[in-house]
Design a protein around this motif. Structure first.
Motif, PDB file in Angstrom:
ATOM      1  N   GLU A 186      -0.059   5.722   7.728  1.00 21.86           N
ATOM      2  CA  GLU A 186       0.668   6.451   6.687  1.00 21.86           C
ATOM      3  C   GLU A 186       0.010   6.226   5.325  1.00 21.86           C
ATOM      4  O   GLU A 186      -0.504   5.143   5.043  1.00 21.86           O
ATOM      5  N   TRP A 187       0.050   7.265   4.477  1.00 19.47           N
ATOM      6  CA  TRP A 187      -0.582   7.187   3.159  1.00 19.47           C
ATOM      7  C   TRP A 187       0.042   6.101   2.283  1.00 19.47           C
ATOM      8  O   TRP A 187      -0.634   5.551   1.399  1.00 19.47           O
ATOM      9  N   ASP A 188       1.321   5.784   2.502  1.00 18.91           N
ATOM     10  CA  ASP A 188       1.937   4.765   1.646  1.00 18.91           C
ATOM     11  C   ASP A 188       1.390   3.364   1.932  1.00 18.91           C
ATOM     12  O   ASP A 188       1.651   2.425   1.176  1.00 18.91           O
ATOM     13  N   ARG A 189       0.611   3.218   3.015  1.00 18.42           N
ATOM     14  CA  ARG A 189      -0.029   1.935   3.323  1.00 18.42           C
ATOM     15  C   ARG A 189      -1.469   1.885   2.811  1.00 18.42           C
ATOM     16  O   ARG A 189      -2.122   0.841   2.883  1.00 18.42           O
ATOM     17  N   PHE A 190      -1.957   3.005   2.279  1.00 20.61           N
ATOM     18  CA  PHE A 190      -3.370   3.102   1.890  1.00 20.61           C
ATOM     19  C   PHE A 190      -3.766   2.048   0.854  1.00 20.61           C
ATOM     20  O   PHE A 190      -4.740   1.312   1.033  1.00 20.61           O
ATOM     21  N   GLY A 191      -3.016   1.971  -0.233  1.00 21.93           N
ATOM     22  CA  GLY A 191      -3.371   1.071  -1.335  1.00 21.93           C
ATOM     23  C   GLY A 191      -3.412  -0.383  -0.916  1.00 21.93           C
ATOM     24  O   GLY A 191      -4.385  -1.099  -1.197  1.00 21.93           O
ATOM     25  N   ILE A 192      -2.352  -0.827  -0.237  1.00 24.78           N
ATOM     26  CA  ILE A 192      -2.280  -2.240   0.143  1.00 24.78           C
ATOM     27  C   ILE A 192      -3.319  -2.588   1.193  1.00 24.78           C
ATOM     28  O   ILE A 192      -3.913  -3.677   1.166  1.00 24.78           O
ATOM     29  N   LEU A 193      -3.592  -1.656   2.122  1.00 27.29           N
ATOM     30  CA  LEU A 193      -4.600  -1.932   3.144  1.00 27.29           C
ATOM     31  C   LEU A 193      -6.007  -1.928   2.557  1.00 27.29           C
ATOM     32  O   LEU A 193      -6.865  -2.713   2.984  1.00 27.29           O
ATOM     33  N   LEU A 194      -6.241  -1.067   1.565  1.00 30.70           N
ATOM     34  CA  LEU A 194      -7.540  -1.064   0.885  1.00 30.70           C
ATOM     35  C   LEU A 194      -7.754  -2.385   0.158  1.00 30.70           C
ATOM     36  O   LEU A 194      -8.825  -3.003   0.270  1.00 30.70           O
ATOM     37  N   LEU A 195      -6.742  -2.819  -0.574  1.00 25.81           N
ATOM     38  CA  LEU A 195      -6.842  -4.088  -1.299  1.00 25.81           C
ATOM     39  C   LEU A 195      -7.013  -5.256  -0.341  1.00 25.81           C
ATOM     40  O   LEU A 195      -7.905  -6.091  -0.512  1.00 25.81           O
ATOM     41  N   ASN A 196      -6.159  -5.309   0.686  1.00 25.79           N
ATOM     42  CA  ASN A 196      -6.223  -6.420   1.635  1.00 25.79           C
ATOM     43  C   ASN A 196      -7.542  -6.447   2.398  1.00 25.79           C
ATOM     44  O   ASN A 196      -8.146  -7.505   2.575  1.00 25.79           O
ATOM     45  N   GLY A 197      -7.980  -5.268   2.849  1.00 24.68           N
ATOM     46  CA  GLY A 197      -9.220  -5.212   3.610  1.00 24.68           C
ATOM     47  C   GLY A 197     -10.413  -5.644   2.788  1.00 24.68           C
ATOM     48  O   GLY A 197     -11.254  -6.415   3.244  1.00 24.68           O
ATOM     49  N   PHE A 198     -10.493  -5.136   1.561  1.00 25.58           N
ATOM     50  CA  PHE A 198     -11.631  -5.477   0.703  1.00 25.58           C
ATOM     51  C   PHE A 198     -11.603  -6.952   0.317  1.00 25.58           C
ATOM     52  O   PHE A 198     -12.636  -7.644   0.380  1.00 25.58           O
ATOM     53  N   LEU A 199     -10.448  -7.471  -0.086  1.00 25.44           N
ATOM     54  CA  LEU A 199     -10.357  -8.879  -0.470  1.00 25.44           C
ATOM     55  C   LEU A 199     -10.703  -9.797   0.698  1.00 25.44           C
ATOM     56  O   LEU A 199     -11.386 -10.812   0.526  1.00 25.44           O
TER      57      LEU A 199
END
Length: 235
Positions: A186-199
């Motif tokens: 879901e798009w509402d998970r995009f931001g947190i998953l991008l941050l978590n994945g990159f970090l």
């Protein structure tokens, strides 16, 4: 960079090491595409809680391996491993597609529904992963060798981390855009998953720097390589 020619015995040993690294690279890449649908929490020292896919666990290993190969065997051999990984991933996709197409028996421990629940999104995931993988790995190798030229073979930590940080951001962004666009996430998970994945990938890249130094030190010593020197495997 200076290329080093080896005697027959050392060249055979270098080929074996290159093949082992290649096998670890390909298996890590293929497995990451198969297990990605499970997500978990990881509390890092009480500082930050990651929400990430288990598919991300073996993925940083691929960047560590391409950095080792880039440093010791050169840009061409690193690109060859990346290309081999692409073929391996698409071949695994064909096997999974064929396995999904054939009907299960009544007594099969895993029925069609369960199999498709686990592997049903794999086709899209592999496609998304491959697009991201192409961008990220080739960017990683290009940046790695750019800094290797600039630093004249010195400061291994610099090119390892700069190349990995840049490529991992591209990888995480690309794969999430594709997975969200296709409705798997879901798009509402995009931001947190991008941050978590990159970090998470940045953290792993920083932590694996000593491993890179140890591997490069061992291989340079074994094959008597000078700083910045690369092994020529072609006959």
């Amino acid at each position: 960079m200076n290329e080093t020619s080896l005697n027959l015995k050392d060249k055979q040993a270098a080929y074996r090491i290159y093949l082992i690294l290649g096998a670890l690279f390909i298996s890590s890449l293929v497995v990451s595409n198969l297990i990605f649908q499970k997500f978990f929490h990881w509390d890092f020292l009480g500082i930050y809680t990651f929400e990430i896919s288990v598919g991300i666990l073996p993925y940083p290993i691929t960047f560590l391996i391409t950095d080792i190969i880039s440093e010791i065997f050169g840009k061409r051999k690193a690109n060859q491993i990346v290309t081999a990984g692409i073929f391996a991933s698409f071949f695994s996709l064909l096997i999974i597609s064929a396995s999904s197409a054939v009907p299960s028996t009544d007594w099969s421990p895993i029925n069609d529904e369960t199999f498709n629940t686990v592997f049903g999104a794999t086709i899209i995931a592999v496609f998304a992963s491959m697009i991201a993988y192409l961008f990220a790995q080739y960017i990683d190798i290009q940046i790695f060798h750019f800094w290797k030229r600039i630093t004249k073979g010195k400061h291994l930590w610099l090119r390892n981390n700069f190349s990995t940080f840049s490529s991992q951001f591209v990888d995480t962004l690309t794969v999430l855009l594709l997975l969200c666009s296709t409705g798997i996430i879901e798009w509402d998970r995009f931001g947190i998953l991008l941050l978590n994945g990159f970090l998470f990938k940045v953290l792993v890249a920083a932590l694996d720097t000593p491993i890179l130094y140890l591997a490069v030190y061992f291989l340079r010593r074994k094959f008597n390589l000078k700083q910045g020197g690369e092994i020529t495997l072609e006959i």
